[in-house]
Design a protein around this motif. Structure first.
Motif, short mmCIF file in Angstrom:
data_model
loop_
_atom_site.label_atom_id
_atom_site.label_comp_id
_atom_site.label_asym_id
_atom_site.label_seq_id
_atom_site.Cartn_x
_atom_site.Cartn_y
_atom_site.Cartn_z
N GLU A 1 52.94 123.12 78.66
CA GLU A 1 54.14 123.94 78.61
C GLU A 1 55.25 123.16 77.90
OE1 GLU A 1 54.97 124.80 82.65
OE2 GLU A 1 52.95 125.55 83.07
N VAL A 2 55.78 123.76 76.85
CA VAL A 2 56.85 123.14 76.06
C VAL A 2 58.10 124.00 76.20
CG1 VAL A 2 57.57 122.31 73.80
CG2 VAL A 2 55.15 122.20 74.46
N TYR A 3 59.13 123.45 76.82
CA TYR A 3 60.38 124.17 77.03
C TYR A 3 61.38 123.70 75.96
CZ TYR A 3 58.29 125.07 81.59
OH TYR A 3 57.43 125.45 82.58
N ILE A 4 61.83 124.63 75.14
CA ILE A 4 62.77 124.31 74.06
C ILE A 4 64.13 124.89 74.42
CG2 ILE A 4 63.29 124.64 71.63
CD1 ILE A 4 60.34 124.68 71.07
N LEU A 5 65.14 124.05 74.31
CA LEU A 5 66.51 124.41 74.67
C LEU A 5 67.40 124.27 73.44
CD1 LEU A 5 68.43 125.03 77.20
CD2 LEU A 5 69.00 122.61 77.04
N ILE A 6 68.18 125.32 73.14
CA ILE A 6 69.13 125.30 72.03
C ILE A 6 70.51 125.50 72.62
CG2 ILE A 6 69.80 126.33 69.83
CD1 ILE A 6 66.94 127.32 69.53
N PRO A 7 71.32 124.46 72.73
CA PRO A 7 72.66 124.62 73.30
C PRO A 7 73.57 125.43 72.37
CG PRO A 7 71.93 122.31 73.31
CD PRO A 7 71.00 123.07 72.42
N VAL A 8 74.44 126.23 72.98
CA VAL A 8 75.44 127.01 72.25
C VAL A 8 76.78 126.81 72.96
CG1 VAL A 8 76.12 129.28 71.41
CG2 VAL A 8 73.70 128.71 71.61
N GLU A 9 77.75 126.34 72.23
CA GLU A 9 79.05 126.04 72.82
C GLU A 9 79.73 127.32 73.32
OE1 GLU A 9 83.31 123.93 71.53
OE2 GLU A 9 81.57 123.87 70.18
N GLY A 10 80.09 127.31 74.60
CA GLY A 10 80.78 128.45 75.19
C GLY A 10 79.86 129.53 75.73
N TYR A 11 78.55 129.40 75.54
CA TYR A 11 77.58 130.40 76.01
C TYR A 11 76.46 129.69 76.77
CZ TYR A 11 79.81 133.63 72.71
OH TYR A 11 80.72 134.41 72.04
N ASP A 12 75.71 130.49 77.49
CA ASP A 12 74.52 129.93 78.13
C ASP A 12 73.53 129.52 77.05
OD1 ASP A 12 75.83 130.63 80.38
OD2 ASP A 12 74.21 131.79 81.28
N PRO A 13 72.82 128.41 77.24
CA PRO A 13 71.89 127.94 76.19
C PRO A 13 70.73 128.92 75.99
CG PRO A 13 71.59 126.69 78.21
CD PRO A 13 72.80 127.54 78.42
N ILE A 14 70.19 128.86 74.80
CA ILE A 14 69.00 129.63 74.47
C ILE A 14 67.79 128.80 74.89
CG2 ILE A 14 67.70 130.79 72.65
CD1 ILE A 14 70.45 132.00 73.13
N GLU A 15 66.93 129.38 75.70
CA GLU A 15 65.74 128.67 76.15
C GLU A 15 64.52 129.57 76.01
OE1 GLU A 15 63.60 126.89 80.13
OE2 GLU A 15 65.72 127.41 80.21
N PHE A 16 63.44 129.01 75.53
CA PHE A 16 62.18 129.74 75.47
C PHE A 16 61.04 128.75 75.65
CE2 PHE A 16 63.70 128.82 71.21
CZ PHE A 16 62.63 128.18 70.61
N THR A 17 59.86 129.27 75.94
CA THR A 17 58.71 128.45 76.29
C THR A 17 57.56 128.71 75.33
OG1 THR A 17 59.34 128.58 78.62
CG2 THR A 17 57.11 127.83 78.14
N LEU A 18 56.96 127.63 74.84
CA LEU A 18 55.74 127.69 74.04
C LEU A 18 54.64 126.97 74.80
CD1 LEU A 18 57.17 126.79 70.51
CD2 LEU A 18 56.83 129.06 71.48
N THR A 19 53.43 127.49 74.72
CA THR A 19 52.30 126.88 75.41
C THR A 19 51.20 126.57 74.40
OG1 THR A 19 51.49 129.09 75.96
CG2 THR A 19 52.76 127.93 77.64
N LYS A 20 50.46 125.49 74.65
CA LYS A 20 49.42 125.04 73.72
C LYS A 20 48.20 124.57 74.50
CE LYS A 20 48.40 121.59 70.12
NZ LYS A 20 47.86 122.53 69.13
N PHE A 21 47.04 125.05 74.07
CA PHE A 21 45.78 124.59 74.63
C PHE A 21 45.34 123.31 73.95
CE2 PHE A 21 45.26 129.01 76.13
CZ PHE A 21 44.81 128.75 77.42
N CYS A 22 44.67 122.44 74.68
CA CYS A 22 44.13 121.20 74.14
C CYS A 22 42.66 121.11 74.57
CB CYS A 22 44.91 119.98 74.63
SG CYS A 22 46.51 119.76 73.80
N ASP A 23 41.78 121.67 73.74
CA ASP A 23 40.35 121.62 74.01
C ASP A 23 39.73 120.31 73.56
OD1 ASP A 23 40.50 124.19 75.06
OD2 ASP A 23 40.18 125.12 73.10
N ASN A 24 40.38 119.60 72.64
CA ASN A 24 39.92 118.31 72.17
C ASN A 24 41.11 117.50 71.72
OD1 ASN A 24 40.37 119.01 69.24
ND2 ASN A 24 38.83 120.55 69.77
#
Length: 407
Positions: A284-307
């Motif tokens: 699980e990769v949580y990416i945060l983009i701060p924005v001055e004066g607003y709540d930050p933008i946050e979204f999640t990317l997921t990646k499988f690791c089979d090898n």
């Protein structure tokens, strides 16, 4: 004794609650993001606060009249019901029909595409329509609402436009995150699969296996856009990984460098990731983009690791090493060959091909293969063998010349 136990219990219980709170905070990578609601029944107020009315969908607010009843089914439709049947004054559609109001009106809803009977002349033949003005609290006239979910304060008909204006008062939901409107994140410069209008879309608000990326995808490009007048408020993105070890993450691109995104010039955020450990469930990769004066933008990317995966350029690095070693060997060979040639020509006074290093060994090998090596005697030097072959060749020439003359 009982009082002492009670104090001990109170202290231990408080300690347990505190530890539980800390654990929750530590587990949560960032603050709660502004996520798009699961319905179209939401709006942003004048301060860009998200107000979700999803729980209100379908609630009926009725106003009794002499000829019939006007019924507002919240985020559904507006109807006039009588003994003759009912007249549809429009249905609720996209979230664009739900906007912030002004003055004493908090929100405005639009209902369109109602009955066409006697309303074929309306714009684009949309039929009857209605506008519902929402007041959070009580009616402006001061009258209290009898209904549990609100009441209709007033009704205004416009027969020429086949339109009705309805004013309702309801207990509005609490304001949530302050949304950075106009901000988008997508996998293409003109798309917004991840974030739309400042709201994280469903599928990227939390880890989803169905939205995970495969092992063979080394990077994910994300394009950021924002309104030009507010683009300078966007800050550099950051990330967190769960679990912390096993997946190497590196952010690059213009967005990672702090370049402000605009609608005409999207910035690129490259998420480079490499699997170091195999895992059954996705990282699980949580990416945060701060924005001055607003709540930050946050979204999640997921990646499988089979090898596991090599670092970028690992195979190329091996070829580069082989090339460097080959060049060094070729250089040393050329230098050795030139040095040997100069030594044999100046010191040993040999000329031609015989001055090249290694020619003695090559000549010996050729003689051994051709059988000419039997003519060599003991430990004679190489120069003597050459002289003997030259004398033999001269005798053969003279004998052939005499035989030719006698003929």
């Amino acid at each position: 004794m009982l009082l002492g136990r009670q104090k001990l219990c109170d202290g231990s219980c408080s300690l347990v609650i505190w530890y539980a709170f800390v654990a929750i905070c530590l587990y949560s990578p960032f603050a709660a993001p502004a996520v798009a609601p699961y319905s179209n029944c939401y709006a942003l107020d004048n301060s860009s606060r998200l107000v979700d009315f999803t729980d209100w969908i379908g609630h009926v607010i009725t106003h009794e009249g002499k000829d019939g009843d006007l019924v507002v089914r919240f985020c559904k439709d507006v109807e006039f019901r009588s003994q003759m049947g009912y007249i549809d004054f429009g249905r609720f559609g996209t979230p664009n029909y739900f906007v912030a109001g002004s003055g004493s009106i908090d929100f405005i809803q639009g209902f369109y595409n109602g009955d066409l009977t006697n309303c074929e002349h309306t714009f684009d033949k949309m039929g009857r329509s209605s506008q519902v003005n929402i007041i959070c609290g009580s009616c402006l006239s001061g009258g209290g609402c009898k209904g549990q979910f609100g009441c209709i304060c007033g009704i205004t008909y416009d027969e020429s436009k086949c339109r009705i204006l309805v004013e309702i008062a309801i207990p509005c939901a609490s304001r949530e995150s302050r949304v950075f409107e106009g901000f988008t994140v997508g996998f293409h410069p003109r798309s917004w699969e991840v974030v739309y209008n400042g709201l994280t879309q469903i599928g990227f608000e939390k880890p989803h296996r169905d939205f995970s990326f495969g092992t063979d995808q080394p990077q994910v490009p994300l394009y950021l856009t924002a309104i030009s007048s507010l683009a300078s408020l966007v800050r550099k993105p950051s990330y967190k990984v769960y679990p912390k070890e096993g997946l190497e993450i590196r952010l690059s691109g213009s967005a990672a460098s702090g370049v402000a995104p605009t609608t005409l010039s999207p910035t690129l955020l490259l998420v480079n990731w490499r699997c170091e450990r195999i895992r059954d469930s996705p990282y699980e990769v949580y990416i945060l983009i701060p924005v001055e004066g607003y709540d930050p933008i946050e979204f999640t990317l997921t990646k499988f690791c089979d090898n596991t995966q090599e670092r970028d350029g690992g195979s190329l690095r091996g070829w580069a090493t082989f090339g460097v070693i080959s060049c060094v060997l070729i250089f040393l060979s050329v230098v050795s060959c030139c040095g040997g040639f100069i030594y044999k020509s100046r010191i040993e006074h040999q000329h031609g091909l015989f001055a090249l290093p290694g020619m003695t060994l090559l000549s010996a090998c050729l003689e051994a293969v051709s059988g000419a090596g039997a003519e060599r005697v003991g430990d004679d030097s190489y120069g003597n063998s050459i002289a003997a072959r030259q004398a033999s060749w001269e005798r053969t020439q003279r004998n052939s010349e005499r035989r030719y003359g006698s003929m």
